[in-house]
Design a protein around this motif. Sequence first.
Motif, PDB file in Angstrom:
ATOM      1  N   THR A 272      62.382  88.038-144.236  1.00  0.00           N
ATOM      2  CA  THR A 272      61.090  88.743-144.089  1.00  0.00           C
ATOM      3  C   THR A 272      60.722  89.880-144.876  1.00  0.00           C
ATOM      4  O   THR A 272      59.748  90.676-144.679  1.00  0.00           O
ATOM      5  N   LYS A 273      61.435  90.381-145.661  1.00  0.00           N
ATOM      6  CA  LYS A 273      61.365  91.437-146.430  1.00  0.00           C
ATOM      7  C   LYS A 273      60.693  91.310-147.616  1.00  0.00           C
ATOM      8  O   LYS A 273      61.281  90.991-148.814  1.00  0.00           O
ATOM      9  N   ASP A 274      59.156  91.486-147.883  1.00  0.00           N
ATOM     10  CA  ASP A 274      58.585  91.203-148.845  1.00  0.00           C
ATOM     11  C   ASP A 274      57.921  92.664-149.637  1.00  0.00           C
ATOM     12  O   ASP A 274      57.499  92.626-150.812  1.00  0.00           O
ATOM     13  N   GLU A 275      57.936  93.776-148.958  1.00  0.00           N
ATOM     14  CA  GLU A 275      57.731  94.955-149.355  1.00  0.00           C
ATOM     15  C   GLU A 275      58.423  96.290-148.828  1.00  0.00           C
ATOM     16  O   GLU A 275      59.007  95.940-147.907  1.00  0.00           O
ATOM     17  N   ILE A 276      58.252  97.161-149.501  1.00  0.00           N
ATOM     18  CA  ILE A 276      58.758  98.561-148.974  1.00  0.00           C
ATOM     19  C   ILE A 276      57.739  99.710-148.865  1.00  0.00           C
ATOM     20  O   ILE A 276      57.108  99.973-149.770  1.00  0.00           O
TER      21      ILE A 276
END
Length: 410
Positions: A272-276
Amino acid sequence: MENTNKRGAYIALSILIAIVLWVYVGYINSNEDTYTIRNVPVVFTGEEELAERGLMITEGANQTINLSVRTTWSTLLKLGSSTMSVSVDVSGIENPGTYSTGYRIVLPVGVSNNAVSITGSTAQNIAYTVARRTQRSIEVKGIFDGDVADGFQQGEFAFSPSTILVDGEEDAVNQVDYALVTISRDEPLSETFTGEMPFQLIGFDGQVLDVKSLNLETDVSTVQVTLPVVKLKEVELKVDLLPGGGATADNAEVDIEPSTITISGSEEDLATKDEIVLGQIDLSQVFSQNTYTFDIPLEAGLNNVSGITQAKVTVKITGLATRTLEVDNIQFINYPEGCTPEKVTLSCQVQIRGEQEAVDAVIPSQLRIVADLSNAGRGNQTVDAKVYLDGSSNVGVVGEYKIVVNVQRN
């Protein structure tokens, strides 16, 4: 009558056979001959005392001799390389060197010394070498002989224990550089490898050492190995824009350098990590264009594969008009009890921003400067102030403001 004669013949034959066997057994038990016992092991006693002096037996530590013995056949059956040995006492040796020492024959339990005579051997003395014994701790390293699957990355080896104690002759121990664990796989790895693995000792020339011929010992025979294999993913860098000063995200052009980085982690962590999100930018503090530097944050379990630890964010405000007004409506709140604040700064130039028509409609009396003196002391001082714009929701105040105030005791 005939049966009686046959029975008598059988009895006579049996008695004859018994007599022959009795005579034969008596002969082999009483008559001696010379025989050769081969590969009789040499056993060293007193090695504990050697170890206490920092010494050890190197050459000749594992040897055998052949013995010529004179004994009876029945006693010979009890003798052999697995039931007897020759014993060499080394407890009195105090210095390294080459020695040739006599030995003592150790016979099996139940065989007396009187029953066996030693008539010869392949060695009158046992030759061996005593050397200085030492220990050294060496590092464990690993090598992966294979490939990782596409979209995955190999991490750094972890070992338990991470060092190994090597024990042996000083010259041999000093040849060892490190211990090497090799993991070989025919299929590409797509998950972390963990297992108990053997190792090889590597010399300073990079070659594998023959542990047996060097008579080296290690405190462990295997180590616990972990080789992390993690998934790679490219993620976008972003900032949160806080509306203010008449501007919203629709009025801001944002440029982030770099715009993306590659990170690694478990498939579960990256799912679920698509952006920082680098942080927040208050648009009320952006006049026309500002550049900010942010550290790139990562949660535990994720790694920055790109290696870039900071990002530059440039924010430019577009499509809005600005106007500067002189404001002299300065107010104080929360000033210390028993004191009175006196304005030293009499007016400020305040910048407002918004749609052109709305900006043009603002008059100075709609603006008020409020200074909170909760933390103020006595005397002249510079304090932060907040500018409020009353009566307009489409125009905002841009920037930060300070004023000088003199706090006097009543």
